[in-house]
Design an enzyme around this catalytic site. Structure first.
Site, PDB file in Angstrom:
ATOM      1  N   LYS A 204     -18.804 -22.471 -48.379  1.00  0.00           N
ATOM      2  CA  LYS A 204     -20.019 -23.287 -48.296  1.00  0.00           C
ATOM      3  C   LYS A 204     -20.625 -23.602 -49.649  1.00  0.00           C
ATOM      4  O   LYS A 204     -20.321 -22.968 -50.650  1.00  0.00           O
ATOM      5  CB  LYS A 204     -21.028 -22.622 -47.349  1.00  0.00           C
ATOM      6  CG  LYS A 204     -20.632 -22.886 -45.896  1.00  0.00           C
ATOM      7  CD  LYS A 204     -21.676 -22.511 -44.913  1.00  0.00           C
ATOM      8  CE  LYS A 204     -21.150 -22.858 -43.503  1.00  0.00           C
ATOM      9  NZ  LYS A 204     -21.879 -22.174 -42.457  1.00  0.00           N
ATOM     10  N   ARG A 239     -16.775 -15.939 -39.897  1.00  0.00           N
ATOM     11  CA  ARG A 239     -16.176 -17.238 -39.573  1.00  0.00           C
ATOM     12  C   ARG A 239     -15.602 -17.813 -40.862  1.00  0.00           C
ATOM     13  O   ARG A 239     -16.350 -18.229 -41.741  1.00  0.00           O
ATOM     14  CB  ARG A 239     -17.255 -18.129 -38.974  1.00  0.00           C
ATOM     15  CG  ARG A 239     -16.761 -19.476 -38.478  1.00  0.00           C
ATOM     16  CD  ARG A 239     -17.911 -20.284 -37.881  1.00  0.00           C
ATOM     17  NE  ARG A 239     -17.446 -21.575 -37.415  1.00  0.00           N
ATOM     18  CZ  ARG A 239     -17.227 -22.617 -38.213  1.00  0.00           C
ATOM     19  NH1 ARG A 239     -17.441 -22.533 -39.502  1.00  0.00           N
ATOM     20  NH2 ARG A 239     -16.793 -23.754 -37.710  1.00  0.00           N
TER      21      ARG A 239
HETATM   22  N1  HH2 Z   1     -20.776 -23.266 -39.884  1.00  0.00           N
HETATM   23  C1  HH2 Z   1     -20.183 -24.454 -39.651  1.00  0.00           C
HETATM   24  C2  HH2 Z   1     -19.837 -24.829 -38.346  1.00  0.00           C
HETATM   25  N2  HH2 Z   1     -20.065 -23.991 -37.299  1.00  0.00           N
HETATM   26  N3  HH2 Z   1     -20.873 -21.946 -36.467  1.00  0.00           N
HETATM   27  C3  HH2 Z   1     -21.466 -20.758 -36.676  1.00  0.00           C
HETATM   28  N4  HH2 Z   1     -21.705 -19.929 -35.636  1.00  0.00           N
HETATM   29  N5  HH2 Z   1     -21.843 -20.350 -37.926  1.00  0.00           N
HETATM   30  C4  HH2 Z   1     -21.647 -21.137 -39.020  1.00  0.00           C
HETATM   31  O1  HH2 Z   1     -22.043 -20.733 -40.141  1.00  0.00           O
HETATM   32  C5  HH2 Z   1     -21.025 -22.405 -38.840  1.00  0.00           C
HETATM   33  C6  HH2 Z   1     -20.651 -22.801 -37.522  1.00  0.00           C
HETATM   34  C7  HH2 Z   1     -19.896 -25.385 -40.783  1.00  0.00           C
HETATM   35  O2  HH2 Z   1     -18.657 -25.170 -41.340  1.00  0.00           O
HETATM   36  P1  HH2 Z   1     -17.313 -25.989 -40.991  1.00  0.00           P
HETATM   37  O3  HH2 Z   1     -16.945 -25.851 -39.559  1.00  0.00           O
HETATM   38  O4  HH2 Z   1     -16.282 -25.555 -41.949  1.00  0.00           O
HETATM   39  O5  HH2 Z   1     -17.657 -27.499 -41.335  1.00  0.00           O
HETATM   40  P2  HH2 Z   1     -18.098 -28.750 -40.447  1.00  0.00           P
HETATM   41  O6  HH2 Z   1     -19.385 -28.426 -39.763  1.00  0.00           O
HETATM   42  O7  HH2 Z   1     -18.231 -29.859 -41.475  1.00  0.00           O
HETATM   43  O8  HH2 Z   1     -17.017 -29.023 -39.436  1.00  0.00           O
END
Ligand code: HH2
Length: 263
Positions: A204, A239
């Protein structure tokens, strides 16, 4: 918890796993690397993003979920839509990961209750489109804890037992660098809720702000450090995009801890 985004636009792996074959191969390799949970999302929640219609999310998930459910890991669906969550539960998912903690869709908590699903309740200030505009907190850890306590009560009020819920302080969701650091440093407060604590620090922006690494895929070392620091403070679910490196880091930490208990 391994991240698998079947999206064109996720901030770090967007576009890489839209094709079912690529997504399933990725899922397989993350389970082989030690993932206990596969968190599959069809909608990016990165700062500034717009929502994706449930029908589009379902189309992206259709071929992937049944194959993922056949692997040796629990499948989680990352969505704020009850319609998408219901589809995913039918296709073998057992956990609903809702970054809005059931606030985006009033049908979400009742669905989890009815279906006996486990549910991740995450703290977010605002919504992805606007959440980073001017986040302000007087005491971020206490406010996040208070919000999660309320959402646990909301879950219970519709028949979703507390012991089916996992809590997540929502790193990067409506938070500046100092807020993310305060939450991670004070994670024991969130642990006082008595539920498993999940943290999503992987690749992040706050890691880039600390290290100067602009590219999300340059943030592995920072991600590992953040996960291990969170683990020391009681988090139990991480995660991440890079499962193998975290599994190794945890093994080494545990070996050192058990040696120190023996001496
Ligand atoms: N962060 C993201 C998405 N889902 N869910 C939980 N429970 N906690 C988190 O910190 C979290 C999440 C964002 O990361 P990512 O899936 O890599 O990116 P994007 O939202 O652009 O798909």
């Amino acid at each position: 918890m391994a991240v698998l985004n079947v999206t064109p636009d996720s901030f770090s792996d967007g576009g890489r796993f839209l094709q079912p074959q690529a997504a399933i191969a990725r899922a397989r390799s993350m389970v082989a690397a030690g993932a206990d949970i596969l968190d599959i999302g069809a909608e990016s929640t990165r700062p500034g993003s717009d929502g994706v219609r449930p029908s589009v999310q379902i189309d992206r998930l259709r071929d992937i979920l049944p194959a993922a459910a056949g692997l040796a890991a629990t499948v989680s669906v990352d969505t704020t839509s009850a319609e998408v969550a219901a589809f995913a539960l039918d296709a073998g998912a057992e956990i609903i990961n809702d970054v809005s903690a059931g606030l985006s869709d009033p049908a979400m908590l009742p669905l989890a209750a009815k279906r006996g699903a486990a549910m991740v309740l995450m703290h977010m200030r605002g919504e992805p489109r606007t959440m980073q505009l001017a986040p302000h907190y007087d005491d971020v850890s206490a406010e996040v804890k208070g919000f999660l306590a309320e959402r646990l009560e909301a879950a219970e009020s519709v028949g979703l037992a507390r012991d089916r819920c996992i809590v997540d302080p929502g790193i990067g969701f409506g938070k500046r660098l100092e807020h993310n650091l305060a939450i991670l440093a004070g994670l024991d407060l969130i642990c006082e809720l008595g539920r498993p604590v999940l943290v999503g620090t992987s690749r992040k922006r706050f890691i880039g702000q600390i290290t100067g690494r602009d590219g999300p895929d340059q943030r592995l070392a920072g991600t590992l450090a953040a996960c291990l620091a969170a683990r020391r403070r009681g988090a139990t679910i991480f995660r991440v995009h890079d499962v193998g490196p975290l599994a190794d880091a945890i093994k080494v930490t545990d070996a050192i801890e058990s040696a120190s208990h023996n001496t």
